[in-house]
Write an enzyme that holds these catalytic residues in place. Structure first.
Site, PDB file in Angstrom:
ATOM      1  N   CYS A  21      -1.589  -4.423 -26.445  1.00  0.00           N
ATOM      2  CA  CYS A  21      -1.306  -3.919 -24.985  1.00  0.00           C
ATOM      3  C   CYS A  21      -0.498  -4.587 -23.984  1.00  0.00           C
ATOM      4  O   CYS A  21      -0.323  -4.397 -22.972  1.00  0.00           O
ATOM      5  CB  CYS A  21      -2.863  -3.791 -24.451  1.00  0.00           C
ATOM      6  SG  CYS A  21      -3.588  -5.336 -24.364  1.00  0.00           S
ATOM      7  N   HIS A  34       0.702  -1.402   0.045  1.00  0.00           N
ATOM      8  CA  HIS A  34      -0.067   0.023   0.026  1.00  0.00           C
ATOM      9  C   HIS A  34       0.773   1.089   0.016  1.00  0.00           C
ATOM     10  O   HIS A  34       0.580   2.226  -0.621  1.00  0.00           O
ATOM     11  CB  HIS A  34      -0.948  -0.140   1.134  1.00  0.00           C
ATOM     12  CG  HIS A  34      -2.181  -1.009   1.078  1.00  0.00           C
ATOM     13  ND1 HIS A  34      -2.805  -1.302   2.055  1.00  0.00           N
ATOM     14  CD2 HIS A  34      -2.254  -1.668  -0.063  1.00  0.00           C
ATOM     15  CE1 HIS A  34      -3.783  -2.378   1.558  1.00  0.00           C
ATOM     16  NE2 HIS A  34      -3.329  -2.680   0.327  1.00  0.00           N
TER      17      HIS A  34
HETATM   18  C1  PEP Z   1      -1.154  -9.451 -21.557  1.00  0.00           C
HETATM   19  O1  PEP Z   1      -1.273 -10.610 -21.358  1.00  0.00           O
HETATM   20  O2  PEP Z   1      -0.363  -9.027 -22.610  1.00  0.00           O
HETATM   21  C2  PEP Z   1      -2.152  -8.417 -20.932  1.00  0.00           C
HETATM   22  C3  PEP Z   1      -2.004  -7.204 -21.305  1.00  0.00           C
HETATM   23  O3  PEP Z   1      -2.720  -8.643 -19.869  1.00  0.00           O
HETATM   24  P1  PEP Z   1      -2.081  -9.020 -18.410  1.00  0.00           P
HETATM   25  O4  PEP Z   1      -0.688  -8.331 -18.485  1.00  0.00           O
HETATM   26  O5  PEP Z   1      -3.122  -8.153 -17.464  1.00  0.00           O
HETATM   27  O6  PEP Z   1      -2.141 -10.219 -18.014  1.00  0.00           O
END
Ligand code: PEP
Ligand code: MG
Length: 755
Positions: free
Chosen positions: A682, A369
């Site tokens: 992403c 935290h």
């Molecule tokens: C991924 O798997 O690339 C992703 C963006 O999800 P996370 O990192 O939250 O598993």
């Protein structure tokens, strides 16, 4: 010997007080102390070991063992049962101590005739400074009350030892400070940024001068008053304007506020006062029990909660002793770097923000935290720096490198100069990124690339403006669930999503539904043990079996998105049926809105994450069903290369810029293009300039990354010729080269693209 129950800590505490008050030499006093303990616990032996400056445990006093062994018997930390108590900071309670593999017999003590042993650490400021043990000839089972009595006495002895009335100052106390040398200490970067400053030792401890109550009723009243004023101060803290602005860590602090009201905690404090301790000693006693629990808990989330309790106990102690919280703004240097064993989120907020330049902790993790709050306030922080408190003094010069997770104590001139240069380069880079912030994210040859941020908490939202990102390409909704003590209710979920949409305005947000399980297990959701949690009961798989969870979330998303643009995607979809089922659930919730006359989102797009290789080979059937695709390259590559993304031994073993991975990504880009389905990526890949350049070369036109990466990726982009990199990548993949990374670096160098 009878299985004696103790005469009670109260009687013993009174006797100890008398002993301390009598004018005696130190050794006589210690001898009286150990015999009083032995008598109270009906033990034949009571021995006191203290840790010396050379890190050995020395027998300082004994009742029952050979008195000749006093000051002659030494044990290393970890040696024998006594050394084990010191090493682990945990008690032992053994009816047959000699059968224990760690038992180490010291002939000079004559202890071979004693079978049972109970030993407790003597702790001061979170450190072991000695061990107190009792022994009996019979195989005795010491009961819990006896253990508690011994622990209480150990606490009293710790205070007395610290006041200097027990031992000679030259021999007592571990950890000599070496004030002359500089040190580089390793830890983990918990909040980004680099600072140089002066050490301020965070002293959560308040020295308690009186342990044994003279007037128990008055102590109880004092405790209740202190609890009352503690609760009021926590409430006030939650109302401060700085917290309003920072937002997300309110949830952390609200949980903290709940602890301040906790009935179990209050009851334990009352019990401790009723046993004869002063209110302050009771607070410390309960705090020590809590710390013992903390040592056993490995689950990071629960450790955090216990850490909050520790923080509260420190506050309570301050309320009891009337000591002010932390140095006031006037007493802090302008560049204060606070060094602590550990710290709660509220303690950090006690420091004057304008003077607090950095934080170093011996403990702490990224999810702690205090780290969440430090990141929100942009205070560089390094955690996990073991034993720094043994090396450091207030006023020491110090460099905190939150990027590399390093700390330099009393840095040598060359280190200072190197850091000054690094900070300078960083400041210049930062100025470059700042200059780009409001420029469109368009390549040198005019191709627009959508650069977005990954987010998950309200605290991330200001980064939209700070970075000039085009939107949020991944909103990890599970983070709200992870920082909460119980399932967030519908209204809390709706409020979060609405705030995100309000803040984003015209910029798009891709909400990902809950991705819990794997490394993101919720403590309040029974999960069971799994051999392979990353490939286990997680994300959409879990959501389909607990449809109520997903249904509520979709309802909250649709409520927040009523009349607006809403984008929802599902994580870890493995086959088409899973997507169809999830989409169907959205349709049902839309029908529910209609029945209730609630406005639907103005536009609703439903997409999928692409994180499982199996789905890549179903794209021709999947793409007609989805509104968009976002590649989660972290998971996709983990499953593609069959490596555990969380295993540090494998980090860097498989290059994502190798032909296999790139061909897979190229195939995805090609299929989405052919079906005219918007595509983004992403995972972590998107945030590294060289990798981002390669992705653009493969045809990706939308990348979502950590906010901190927007600047470097944008700088790369504005210098990039997309047509040239596209051609170059096509050739690299076709020829299946083994040195793709090196090729890309030399391409970037020749084209003057900063990667
Ligand atoms: C991924 O798997 O690339 C992703 C963006 O999800 P996370 O990192 O939250 O598993
Ligand atoms: Mg993932």
């Amino acid at each position: 010997m009878p299985q004696g129950s103790p005469l009670g800590p109260r009687v013993l505490l009174r006797r100890l007080r008398e002993i301390m008050a009598e004018p005696q030499d130190t050794q006589t006093r210690l001898n009286l102390v150990v015999s009083a303990i032995a008598a109270n616990l009906v033990a034949e032996v009571c021995s006191l070991y203290l840790l010396r400056g050379d890190n050995r445990l020395e027998l300082y006093a004994t009742e029952g063992l050979n008195s000749d062994a006093v000051h002659q018997t030494f044990l290393q930390i970890g040696e024998g049962l006594i050394g084990t108590v010191a090493q682990t900071a945990k008690h032992i309670n053994l009816s047959d101590a000699q059968a224990h593999p760690k038992f180490a017999y010291r002939p000079e003590t004559g202890e071979e005739i004693y079978k049972s042993m109970m030993g407790v650490p003597i702790m001061r400021g979170g450190r072991v400074i000695g061990v107190l043990a009792v022994q009996n000839r019979t195989m005795r089972n010491y009961v819990d009350e006896e253990l508690e009595t011994l622990e209480t006495v150990a606490m009293v002895l710790a205070e007395v030892a610290a006041s200097g009335t027990l031992v000679d100052v030259e021999t007592g106390g571990a950890g000599q400070i070496d004030p002359l040398h500089s040190h580089r200490l390793h830890g983990t970067g918990l909040a980004e940024g680099i600072v140089m400053g002066q050490v301020v030792l965070h002293e959560p401890r308040v020295d308690i001068t009186q342990i044994i109550a003279v007037n128990p009723a008055a102590e109880r009243q004092k405790l209740d008053e202190a609890l009352q004023s503690l609760r009021q101060s926590v409430d006030r803290m939650l109302r401060t304007s700085e917290l309003d602005r920072a937002g997300e860590h309110r949830e952390v602090l609200q949980a903290y506020q709940m602890f301040a009201q906790d009935k179990g905690w209050t009851a334990r404090l009352h019990e401790a006062v009723d046993s004869g301790l002063t209110a302050a000693a009771a607070a410390e006693r309960v705090q020590m029990e809590n710390r013992a629990r903390m040592q056993k808990v490995t689950q990071p989330y629960l450790r955090e909660r216990l850490q909050d309790l520790d923080d509260l106990a420190n506050r309570l102690l301050r309320h009891l002793t009337g000591k002010t919280k932390v140095p006031s703004a006037e007493d802090l240097p302008d560049d204060a770097i606070v060094v602590a064993h550990t710290m709660g989120p509220a303690e950090l907020l006690d420091y004057d923000r304008s003077k607090l330049a950095g934080i170093v902790l011996e403990e702490g993790s990224r999810t702690s935290h205090v780290a969440i709050v430090a990141r929100a306030l942009e205070i560089p922080m390094v955690g996990g720096v073991s034993d720094i408190l043994d090396w450091v003094q207030g006023g020491d010069a110090i460099i905190v490198d939150g990027e590399l997770g390093a700390v330099y104590l009393r840095p040598a001139e060359d280190v200072r100069a190197a850091y000054a240069e690094r900070m300078d380069v960083q400041a210049k880079r930062q100025a470059q990124y700042e200059a780009l912030r409001l420029q469109p994210s368009v390549s040198r040859d005019g191709v627009a690339i959508n650069l977005e941020i990954n987010a998950g908490l309200i605290v991330d939202l200001p980064h939209l403006d700070d970075t000039g990102a085009n939107g949020i390409g991944l909103f990890r909704t599970e983070l709200q669930f992870l920082i909460s003590a119980v399932f967030p209710r519908f209204e809390e979920q709706r409020r979060l999503y609405a705030t995100v949409l309000d803040t984003a305005g015209e910029r798009r947000v891709l909400f990902r539904t809950l991705d819990i399980g794997a490394d993101k297990a919720l403590p309040y959701l029974e999960h069971g043990r799994e051999e392979n949690p990353a490939m286990g009961w997680r994300a959409t798989r879990l959501a389909m079996e607990r449809p109520g969870l997903l249904r509520y979330q979709l309802r909250a998303l649709l409520a927040a998105g009523s009349g607006r643009q809403l984008n929802i995607m599902f994580p870890m979809i493995c086959d088409i049926a899973e997507f169809v089922q999830a989409r169907e659930m959205v349709e049902q919730e839309l029908a529910r809105l209609d029945r209730r006359g609630i406005e639907r989102p103005a536009t609703l797009r439903i997409g999928t994450m692409l994180e499982v290789p199996a789905l890549v080979w179903q794209l021709d059937r999947l793409l007609p069903l989805v509104d968009f695709v976002s590649v989660g390259s972290n998971d996709l590559l983990q499953f593609f290369f069959a490596y555990d993304r969380g295993n540090p031994k494998l980090a860097g073993r498989y290059d994502s810029l190798s032909a296999g991975g790139l061909r897979l990504l190229s195939h995805i880009a090609h299929e989405c293009d052919a079906h005219q389905v918007p595509l983004s990526l992403c995972g972590e890949l998107a945030g590294r300039p060289l990798e981002a350049m390669a992705l653009i070369g493969l045809g990706f036109r939308s990348l979502s990354m950590s906010p901190i990466s927007i600047g470097p990726v944008k700088l790369m982009l504005v210098n990039l010729d997309v047509a040239a990199v596209g051609e170059f990548m096509g050739e690299l993949i076709r020829t299946n080269r083994e040195d793709i990374r090196a090729q890309l670096i030399s391409f970037a160098t020749s084209q003057q693209v900063p990667v």
